[in-house]
Design a protein around this motif. Sequence first.
Motif: not given
Length: 241
Positions: A139-140, A154, A162
């Motif tokens: 999630g980056l 993120n 998210s």
Amino acid sequence: MNQTPGVSRTKTLVTISILAIILALQSLAQTTNQVLSLDGSGDYVSIPNAADLQNPTEITVEAWIYPQNTDQCQFIVKGDNASGDSQRSYDMTWGNIIGGKPGVAFEMFLGATTYATVGVPLPVTNWTHVAVTYASAAGLLQLYTNGVLAVTTNRTTGGAQSLAGLTVRQTTFPLNIGGQPMIPGVQYSGGFAAGSLDEVRIWSRARSAEEIQASKSCRLSGSEPGLAGYWNFDAGAATDV
């Protein structure tokens, strides 16, 4: 003076070998690095759509860019430029867009309706290596300048969601380098780049900081694992190496 047979042959072979090495080094030294030069008036390169150019779960987009002015433009765009929930995968935009200062912003379009943005100020008329990685599992979304991590997020733009588990939006549009032409029936946003690009690379994985740093100033062979597209323009054309 008599010489042992074979000695002169050995010396001759060594001489030829050294000469070959010198010629090879001279050939390497004479290799010219060419770049894609754009005047901002409609020039661009269009790469046909391919699945590897929009890998859903991991991707890296990188290039050397040299913006010549602060006019808003797009150095790299994969999509239609219509809206946040249209056919868009990602784009790299330049202009006075980072708090009113010149800089680069990268948008990654995720799922059906959302997207994430990272951006940093950058100097005009200066070569900068820009690399952006996205990893769905982590999630980056991360942006590197000259091999150094500059900004990461993120969360989706606005912070509502998210990024973990969100996948890159799939489109049927080509990958355009240098700008996006008008599309009938689509409200246009962006512009054509005035400046230069080099070493444009798309990877079907999220590269590490160490990998980006190690190869940013090197030519690639074209067979590196995960390399989905590579344009170095050294042949005087936009050939995918």
